[in-house]
Scaffold this motif. Sequence first.
Motif, PDB file in Angstrom:
ATOM      1  N   SER A  25       0.847  -1.185   0.000  1.00 31.10           N
ATOM      2  CA  SER A  25       0.000   0.000   0.000  1.00 31.10           C
ATOM      3  C   SER A  25       0.885   1.237   0.000  1.00 31.10           C
ATOM      4  CB  SER A  25      -0.902  -0.002   1.240  1.00 31.10           C
ATOM      5  OG  SER A  25      -1.618   1.202   1.348  1.00 31.10           O
ATOM      6  N   LEU A  26       0.518   2.242  -0.805  1.00 30.62           N
ATOM      7  CA  LEU A  26       1.270   3.485  -0.873  1.00 30.62           C
ATOM      8  C   LEU A  26       0.392   4.614  -0.356  1.00 30.62           C
ATOM      9  CD1 LEU A  26       2.234   1.556  -3.381  1.00 30.62           C
ATOM     10  CD2 LEU A  26       3.506   3.601  -4.035  1.00 30.62           C
ATOM     11  N   SER A  27       0.834   5.282   0.702  1.00 31.93           N
ATOM     12  CA  SER A  27       0.029   6.363   1.269  1.00 31.93           C
ATOM     13  C   SER A  27      -0.007   7.576   0.345  1.00 31.93           C
ATOM     14  CB  SER A  27       0.570   6.754   2.651  1.00 31.93           C
ATOM     15  OG  SER A  27       1.933   7.134   2.572  1.00 31.93           O
ATOM     16  N   ILE A  28       1.037   7.746  -0.472  1.00 28.05           N
ATOM     17  CA  ILE A  28       1.060   8.786  -1.494  1.00 28.05           C
ATOM     18  C   ILE A  28       1.111   8.074  -2.846  1.00 28.05           C
ATOM     19  CG2 ILE A  28       2.304  10.750  -2.474  1.00 28.05           C
ATOM     20  CD1 ILE A  28       3.453  11.281   0.286  1.00 28.05           C
ATOM     21  N   PRO A  29       0.126   8.273  -3.714  1.00 26.83           N
ATOM     22  CA  PRO A  29       0.089   7.545  -4.986  1.00 26.83           C
ATOM     23  C   PRO A  29       1.390   7.663  -5.770  1.00 26.83           C
ATOM     24  CG  PRO A  29      -1.962   8.743  -4.652  1.00 26.83           C
ATOM     25  CD  PRO A  29      -1.025   9.177  -3.559  1.00 26.83           C
ATOM     26  N   TRP A  30       1.867   6.523  -6.269  1.00 19.16           N
ATOM     27  CA  TRP A  30       3.058   6.399  -7.101  1.00 19.16           C
ATOM     28  C   TRP A  30       4.373   6.679  -6.368  1.00 19.16           C
ATOM     29  CZ3 TRP A  30       1.504   3.785 -11.025  1.00 19.16           C
ATOM     30  CH2 TRP A  30       0.259   4.029 -11.610  1.00 19.16           C
ATOM     31  N   ASP A  31       4.326   6.990  -5.069  1.00 21.81           N
ATOM     32  CA  ASP A  31       5.552   7.293  -4.312  1.00 21.81           C
ATOM     33  C   ASP A  31       5.982   6.030  -3.569  1.00 21.81           C
ATOM     34  OD1 ASP A  31       7.572   8.151  -2.677  1.00 21.81           O
ATOM     35  OD2 ASP A  31       6.519   9.923  -1.937  1.00 21.81           O
ATOM     36  N   ILE A  32       6.961   5.291  -4.130  1.00 18.97           N
ATOM     37  CA  ILE A  32       7.340   4.023  -3.532  1.00 18.97           C
ATOM     38  C   ILE A  32       8.039   4.198  -2.195  1.00 18.97           C
ATOM     39  CG2 ILE A  32       7.441   2.786  -5.724  1.00 18.97           C
ATOM     40  CD1 ILE A  32      10.403   3.171  -5.791  1.00 18.97           C
ATOM     41  N   GLY A  33       8.441   5.429  -1.877  1.00 22.95           N
ATOM     42  CA  GLY A  33       8.997   5.687  -0.558  1.00 22.95           C
ATOM     43  C   GLY A  33       7.969   5.582   0.545  1.00 22.95           C
ATOM     44  N   THR A  34       6.680   5.577   0.193  1.00 29.34           N
ATOM     45  CA  THR A  34       5.610   5.481   1.195  1.00 29.34           C
ATOM     46  C   THR A  34       4.982   4.092   1.223  1.00 29.34           C
ATOM     47  OG1 THR A  34       3.833   6.208  -0.312  1.00 29.34           O
ATOM     48  CG2 THR A  34       5.116   7.924   0.800  1.00 29.34           C
ATOM     49  N   ALA A  35       5.623   3.112   0.568  1.00 31.12           N
ATOM     50  CA  ALA A  35       5.056   1.766   0.475  1.00 31.12           C
ATOM     51  C   ALA A  35       5.200   1.001   1.781  1.00 31.12           C
ATOM     52  CB  ALA A  35       5.734   0.994  -0.651  1.00 31.12           C
ATOM     53  N   SER A  36       4.159   0.251   2.114  1.00 31.94           N
ATOM     54  CA  SER A  36       4.211  -0.647   3.271  1.00 31.94           C
ATOM     55  C   SER A  36       3.574  -1.978   2.881  1.00 31.94           C
ATOM     56  CB  SER A  36       3.483  -0.040   4.478  1.00 31.94           C
ATOM     57  OG  SER A  36       2.130   0.232   4.162  1.00 31.94           O
ATOM     58  N   LEU A  37       4.127  -3.059   3.404  1.00 31.92           N
ATOM     59  CA  LEU A  37       3.640  -4.391   3.055  1.00 31.92           C
ATOM     60  C   LEU A  37       2.263  -4.633   3.665  1.00 31.92           C
ATOM     61  CD1 LEU A  37       4.295  -7.175   1.753  1.00 31.92           C
ATOM     62  CD2 LEU A  37       5.215  -7.850   3.990  1.00 31.92           C
ATOM     63  N   VAL A  38       1.335  -5.101   2.839  1.00 29.69           N
ATOM     64  CA  VAL A  38      -0.008  -5.434   3.301  1.00 29.69           C
ATOM     65  C   VAL A  38      -0.137  -6.930   3.560  1.00 29.69           C
ATOM     66  CG1 VAL A  38      -2.476  -5.420   2.714  1.00 29.69           C
ATOM     67  CG2 VAL A  38      -1.012  -3.490   2.057  1.00 29.69           C
ATOM     68  N   ARG A  39       0.287  -7.739   2.583  1.00 26.72           N
ATOM     69  CA  ARG A  39       0.179  -9.188   2.707  1.00 26.72           C
ATOM     70  C   ARG A  39       1.057  -9.845   1.648  1.00 26.72           C
ATOM     71  NH1 ARG A  39      -4.776  -7.423   0.650  1.00 26.72           N
ATOM     72  NH2 ARG A  39      -5.720  -7.605   2.705  1.00 26.72           N
ATOM     73  N   ARG A  40       1.202 -11.155   1.792  1.00 22.83           N
ATOM     74  CA  ARG A  40       1.863 -11.932   0.762  1.00 22.83           C
ATOM     75  C   ARG A  40       1.154 -13.281   0.640  1.00 22.83           C
ATOM     76  NH1 ARG A  40       7.600 -14.076   3.449  1.00 22.83           N
ATOM     77  NH2 ARG A  40       6.658 -15.680   4.767  1.00 22.83           N
ATOM     78  N   VAL A  41       1.176 -13.841  -0.562  1.00 26.79           N
ATOM     79  CA  VAL A  41       0.614 -15.166  -0.810  1.00 26.79           C
ATOM     80  C   VAL A  41       1.610 -15.952  -1.648  1.00 26.79           C
ATOM     81  CG1 VAL A  41      -1.767 -14.334  -0.696  1.00 26.79           C
ATOM     82  CG2 VAL A  41      -0.595 -14.440  -2.918  1.00 26.79           C
ATOM     83  N   LEU A  42       1.491 -17.260  -1.633  1.00 27.49           N
ATOM     84  CA  LEU A  42       2.388 -18.079  -2.426  1.00 27.49           C
ATOM     85  C   LEU A  42       2.218 -17.778  -3.910  1.00 27.49           C
ATOM     86  CD1 LEU A  42       2.173 -21.544  -0.635  1.00 27.49           C
ATOM     87  CD2 LEU A  42       4.165 -20.026  -0.758  1.00 27.49           C
ATOM     88  N   ASN A  43       3.325 -17.737  -4.615  1.00 26.07           N
ATOM     89  CA  ASN A  43       3.310 -17.504  -6.056  1.00 26.07           C
ATOM     90  C   ASN A  43       2.942 -18.798  -6.762  1.00 26.07           C
ATOM     91  OD1 ASN A  43       3.845 -16.884  -8.735  1.00 26.07           O
ATOM     92  ND2 ASN A  43       6.062 -16.980  -8.472  1.00 26.07           N
ATOM     93  N   LYS A  44       1.775 -18.818  -7.413  1.00 20.76           N
ATOM     94  CA  LYS A  44       1.315 -20.013  -8.098  1.00 20.76           C
ATOM     95  C   LYS A  44       1.625 -19.969  -9.589  1.00 20.76           C
ATOM     96  CE  LYS A  44      -3.100 -20.570  -8.365  1.00 20.76           C
ATOM     97  NZ  LYS A  44      -4.502 -20.697  -7.920  1.00 20.76           N
ATOM     98  N   PHE A  45       2.371 -18.954 -10.024  1.00 18.91           N
ATOM     99  CA  PHE A  45       2.629 -18.781 -11.452  1.00 18.91           C
ATOM    100  C   PHE A  45       4.017 -19.245 -11.874  1.00 18.91           C
ATOM    101  CE2 PHE A  45      -0.521 -15.601 -10.237  1.00 18.91           C
ATOM    102  CZ  PHE A  45      -1.517 -15.852 -11.166  1.00 18.91           C
TER     103      PHE A  45
END
Length: 232
Positions: A25-45
């Motif tokens: 989740s990014l609190s400021i759109p497009w600003d990766i400096g504001t990114a925080s992890l929400v969740r992760r799931v196994l990669n099935k691809f």
Amino acid sequence: FPVTIWKSDGRRAFVKGTTYIYEYSLSIPWDIGTASLVRRVLNKFGVSSTFYISPDGKRAHSSNANAIVYSSMSTPWDITTFAAEDASRKQLSAGGLGNLNPVRGFRMNPQGSRMIVYGATYLLSYSISNFDVSVASYSGESYYNASLGTSLIYDFDVSPSGRNIFIHYPTTTGLTIRKYISNNPNTWRANDFYLSQIATKEVSSVPLNGTETRAIHLRVAAVGNIGQWDLS
């Protein structure tokens, strides 16, 4: 390397790694400096350099050789709601053009009726219905350029009009982006393209989860001029 897809509002980024798919989740759109992890799931691809979520958020896609691998989400944009069964496959046909292996990228138009695929040294257009790749049909329109066959691609993006295509290559100083423009007034048709611009942007890995560092690739809208899709 991890592959990233963005939600159109710039507030969600999804990163496909080797083992997991991460949602940020990014609190400021497009600003990766504001990114925080929400969740992760196994990669099935599996291990692939492509990852794409349809604009309606209902299906996630990757590629395997000359096929698109996809899985549905019962709740749009919620990666915890992937279908329990293994991902499905759609083998791509391209008439007499030959081998499309590997499929390097693909994008759908906002209406869910057309798709441009980057396969080997070709750009090709397909008809689809309601963002459903299982019914993809080659439209007979293609663009060939030997330079498209570079061995390593970071990302592939198409402007909403379908007339601007961006291919991201790694370089020693960051990321080189090639912009191709179509002269065809009919949108999302992969013919009559020409190389328009080449630009290099400095890119570094961004720490998104404490001890883990994941490189988020740049979406062209975030590095260029959003209105003009200009790389200068």
